[in-house]
Design a protein around this motif. Structure first.
Motif, mmCIF file in Angstrom:
data_model
loop_
_atom_site.group_PDB
_atom_site.id
_atom_site.type_symbol
_atom_site.label_atom_id
_atom_site.label_comp_id
_atom_site.label_asym_id
_atom_site.label_seq_id
_atom_site.Cartn_x
_atom_site.Cartn_y
_atom_site.Cartn_z
ATOM 1 N N ALA A 49 -31.482 19.823 101.581
ATOM 2 C CA ALA A 49 -32.571 20.477 102.306
ATOM 3 C C ALA A 49 -33.318 19.471 103.182
ATOM 4 N N LYS A 60 -30.832 25.435 106.528
ATOM 5 C CA LYS A 60 -31.102 24.345 105.577
ATOM 6 C C LYS A 60 -30.487 24.661 104.214
ATOM 7 N N ALA A 61 -30.631 25.921 103.807
ATOM 8 C CA ALA A 61 -30.080 26.325 102.524
ATOM 9 C C ALA A 61 -28.560 26.171 102.496
ATOM 10 N N LEU A 99 -32.925 28.240 97.348
ATOM 11 C CA LEU A 99 -31.991 29.209 97.912
ATOM 12 C C LEU A 99 -30.592 28.596 98.000
ATOM 13 N N GLY A 100 -30.509 27.361 98.518
ATOM 14 C CA GLY A 100 -29.216 26.696 98.631
ATOM 15 C C GLY A 100 -28.583 26.445 97.278
ATOM 16 N N SER A 140 -28.996 19.412 96.001
ATOM 17 C CA SER A 140 -29.514 20.483 96.843
ATOM 18 C C SER A 140 -30.780 20.042 97.578
ATOM 19 N N SER A 197 -38.233 25.793 98.906
ATOM 20 C CA SER A 197 -37.638 27.126 99.024
ATOM 21 C C SER A 197 -36.215 27.033 99.562
ATOM 22 N N ALA A 198 -35.992 26.118 100.514
ATOM 23 C CA ALA A 198 -34.625 25.936 101.012
ATOM 24 C C ALA A 198 -33.738 25.371 99.909
ATOM 25 N N THR A 199 -34.300 24.439 99.109
ATOM 26 C CA THR A 199 -33.530 23.841 98.017
ATOM 27 C C THR A 199 -33.080 24.900 97.016
ATOM 28 N N SER A 252 -27.818 22.662 101.707
ATOM 29 C CA SER A 252 -28.037 22.477 100.273
ATOM 30 C C SER A 252 -26.871 23.038 99.479
#
Ligand SMILES: Nc1ncnc2c1ncn2[C@@H]1O[C@H](COP(=O)(O)OP(=O)(O)OP(=O)(O)O)[C@@H](O)[C@H]1O
Ligand SMILES: [Mg+2]
Lengths: 290, 259
Positions: free
Chosen positions: A229, A160-161, A100-101, A225, A96-98, A164
Motif C-alpha cells: 500500500a 493501491k489495494a 482491502l488488498g 500488504s 484501508s488499502a492495506t 497490496s
C-alpha cells in the motif's frame, strides 16, 4: 517482569546509538552554520544544535516523537483528528488499502492453493508463475498497475489495494498449499473408507488442518500488504497516505516528517501482526491445535 | 454361500518399488464367514496391513480376486459396508469426542436426531458415556482408541477391519479393551478382521487365527479355535488356550525357518 529488563536494555542501547549517530551526522551542518555566524561551538552547543535542527540528516527520537504527537494526539485534542494534516488520517488511508488488498490477496491465495492441491495441471503450471511474480521488484510493477487501472477508469483505493494483493497473496498460496496437504495418509485413507466426497474431505479435514499454516501466512501477508500500500502511494504522487507523507517529506527535506511516517508505518504493521497473532492464538486453542 | 463375507482367491499384490518388486501378498486364499472373528498374525512385513487394505479398497490387488459381501471391495466401500480402525486413533483435535463420532455419520448423511442417537449408543457401548463433550486431548490413549472404535461402529457396517488397534497400549488397558471388544462382537454379531502381533491377543479374541509369513507374504496356517464364544480373561490359563497358542507359535516359526 523478567522479560522487561532485556527489552529495556535493547531499547536504551538503540536510543543511545541513535542520539550519538545524530550528533555525528548533523555536526557538519552545525559547524557550517557556526562558521558563517563566526562563533565557536562548545561541545554542549554542538549537542544542543545537532539534536534540534529543523531539517537534520538524522532527527533524534524526541523530535520524531513530538512530531508524531503534534500530528496525532494534539490534533485529536484540538478536534482536528481527521484533518488532512493528521497522521491518523494518513494512516487510515494506507490502512484501508492495506486491509482491502490483504483480504483480496488472502482470497486469491486460498483459491490458487485449492486449485494447486486439487488439480494436477494447476499444480504443475501455476506455482512457477506464482514464484516468478515475486521475483519482479514491486517498485517496477506498481506504476504499471496504477497506470493501467487509471486508463480503465479505476483510481483511488483499488489500485493501491491491487499492489497490496500482489504482495500478500504469495505467502498465502505457499502456506495454504502446504496446509491443505498437511493431513497425513491415514487421515485421507480414513475419509476414503467413509466414501467421503472431495468437498466433504476439503471442508471437514483439509481446511481445518491448514489453519496453523494459514495464520503463519497471514502474518507475513499483512506486513507485505502494508508495504504494498505504501509503495502504491509513491508513483502517483498521491496526496494522502503514509507513502504520500514519505514522498512529500523527501521532496522538501522534511526528515522529521519522513521518520514519523516511517515509525507510524512500523507501529501499524506491529499492531496488525499482533491482532492476527491474537486471533491465531484464540482460534488454534479452541481447535485444540496449539 | 451368502454367509461368506470376504472371499479371497489366489490373491496377490506386488508393489513396484525402486529396489524392484515387493511381493506383499502371494496366492492368498481365504474365506471369512459372517460373524467370524478372524485374527491375522505374523512377523513384520508379511502383508497383514496390505491384506486388510485390499479388503478396504485402499490398495489394488495385482493378481487373483477378492469379494466383500459378494461384491468388489470398491462397491463395498461405496456401500459403506465396513468400518476401519487404524493403529492410531486419528481423532480430530478440533472436534469433541461426540463430534468425532458424528463425523462419518455427517458424511453419510444421517439425520441430526439419528446422529445424536447413534453417538450416544456407541459411546455407551465402549463405556465412554459422559465423555461426548470432551476433547480428544482430555482423554487417555486407551480412551481415544475406544472412541475411534466407537466411530467405526456408529454406522451400519456389519464388517469391522482393525489394524493393530491396541498396539500402542499397555498390557492392562489392552486386556480390558480385548474383553470389551469380545463382548461387543458377541452383542452386535459383526464380522471382525483383526491384525495383531500378540499371540495371546489373537488366541483370546479369535474364532479363527490366520498365521502369515513373509517374502512373499502368504498364509502359513489357519487355525480354528475350539474356545467357546463366552471367554473370561482367565481362559488364557486353560490347557486348550495354551495348546492353540503353541500351534500359532509353531506356525510363526515355520514361516521364519528360511532365515
Ligand atoms: N505402499 C507401499 N509401497 C511399497 N511397498 C509397500 C507399500 N506398503 C507396504 N509395502 C511393503 O509390503 C510388505 C508388506 O507390508 P505390510 O505393511 O502389509 O506388512 P505388515 O504385515 O502389516 O507389517 P507390520 O506388522 O510391520 O505392520 C512390506 O515389505 C512393505 O515394505
Ligand atoms: Mg501393519
Amino acid at each position: 517482569m523478567r522479560n522487561v529488563l532485556p527489552i529495556l536494555t535493547i531499547v536504551l542501547a538503540i536510543l543511545a546509538i541513535w542520539y550519538a549517530s545524530a550528533i555525528a551526522l548533523n555536526a557538519p551542518w552545525a559547524y557550517d552554520k557556526a562558521k558563517r555566524a563566526n562563533i565557536e561551538l562548545s561541545a554542549t552547543d554542538l549537542v544542543r544544535d545537532t539534536w534540534s535542527q529543523k531539517k537534520p540528516k538524522l532527527p533524534v527520537p524526541h523530535q520524531v516523537a513530538s512530531e508524531i504527537w503534534d500530528t496525532t494526539g494534539a490534533m485529536v485534542l484540538s478536534g482536528r483528528g481527521f484533518s488532512k494534516r493528521s497522521l491518523i488520517y494518513h494512516s487510515w488511508v494506507t490502512f484501508s488499502a492495506t486491509i482491502l488488498g490483504f483480504a483480496l490477496g488472502t482470497v486469491l491465495g486460498t483459491l490458487l492453493a485449492v486449485g494447486i492441491v486439487y488439480n494436477r495441471t494447476m499444480d504443475l503450471s501455476v506455482m512457477p508463475w506464482v514464484i516468478t511474480s515475486q521475483t519482479v521488484p514491486i517498485i517496477a510493477i506498481a506504476p504499471m498497475i496504477i497506470v493501467v487501472l487509471n486508463a480503465v477508469g479505476i483510481s483511488g483505493l483499488l489500485p493501491k489495494a491491487m499492489i497490496s494483493m500482489y504482495l500478500s497473496f504469495f505467502p498465502v498460496v505457499v502456506g495454504m498449499v502446504k496446509g491443505l496437504r498437511s493431513p497425513d495418509a491415514m487421515q485421507l485413507d480414513q475419509m476414503r473408507t467413509w466414501n467421503a466426497s472431495a468437498a466433504q474431505t476439503f471442508w471437514r479435514l483439509r481446511l481445518p488442518s491448514s489453519m496453523p499454516y494459514l495464520f503463519a501466512s497471514l502474518k507475513v501477508g499483512i506486513a507485505a500488504s502494508l508495504v504494498g500500500a505504501i509503495v502504491g502511494e509513491l508513483p502517483t504522487g498521491a496526496v494522502a497516505g503514509l507513502g504520500a507523507r514519505l514522498l512529500a517529506g523527501s521532496y522538501y527535506g522534511q526528515t522529521v516528517q519522513i521518520w514519523s511516517a516511517l515509525l507510524t508505518a512500523a507501529a501499524l504493521a506491529a499492531l496488525m501482526v499482533g491482532v492476527i497473532g491474537l486471533i491465531q492464538r484464540v482460534t488454534l486453542k479452541r481447535m485444540g491445535m496449539a | 454361500m451368502s454367509d461368506i463375507v470376504i472371499s479371497a482367491k489366489d490373491l496377490g499384490l506386488t508393489f513396484q518399488t525402486g529396489d524392484g518388486p515387493i511381493h506383499a501378498l502371494k496366492d492368498v486364499n481365504l474365506d471369512v464367514r459372517q460373524g467370524d472373528f478372524v485374527s491375522f498374525i505374523g512377523p513384520s512385513g508379511c502383508g497383514k496391513t496390505t491384506f486388510l487394505r485390499v479388503m478396504a479398497d485402499l490398495e489394488q490387488p495385482t493378481a487373483g480376486t477378492i469379494t466383500v459381501n459378494g461384491t468388489s471391495p470398491e462397491e463395498a466401500r461405496r456401500a459403506r459396508a465396513y468400518g476401519y480402525v487404524f493403529q492410531a486413533a486419528g481423532l480430530y483435535p478440533w472436534r469433541t469426542i461426540g463430534g468425532n463420532i458424528r463425523l462419518p455419520l455427517e458424511i453419510m448423511g444421517y439425520s441430526r436426531d439419528e446422529q445424536a442417537r447413534r453417538t450416544a449408543d456407541v459411546l455407551e457401548l465402549v463405556e465412554l458415556g459422559g465423555f461426548e463433550k470432551k476433547y480428544p486431548w482430555q482423554l487417555s490413549g486407551g480412551m481415544q482408541q475406544r472412541a475411534s472404535i466407537a466411530r467405526a461402529l456408529a454406522f451400519d457396517a456389519d464388517l469391522l477391519l482393525m489394524d493393530e488397534p491396541f498396539g500402542a497400549l499397555d498390557e492392562i488397558v489392552r486386556d480390558h479393551l480385548n474383553e470389551q471388544l469380545l463382548k461387543l462382537w458377541d452383542r452386535t454379531g459383526k464380522t471382525i478382521c483383526f491384525v495383531t502381533h500378540s499371540i495371546p491377543e489373537a488366541v483370546y479374541l479369535s474364532t479363527r487365527i490366520v498365521v502369515m509369513s513373509p517374502r512373499p507374504g502368504r498364509i502359513a496356517d489357519v487355525i480354528e479355535s475350539p474356545l467357546p464364544r463366552e471367554r473370561p480373561l482367565d481362559i488364557r490359563d486353560s490347557r486348550e488356550f495354551i495348546e492353540i497358542a503353541h500351534r500359532v507359535r509353531d506356525g510363526l516359526r515355520a514361516g521364519h525357518g528360511d532365515d
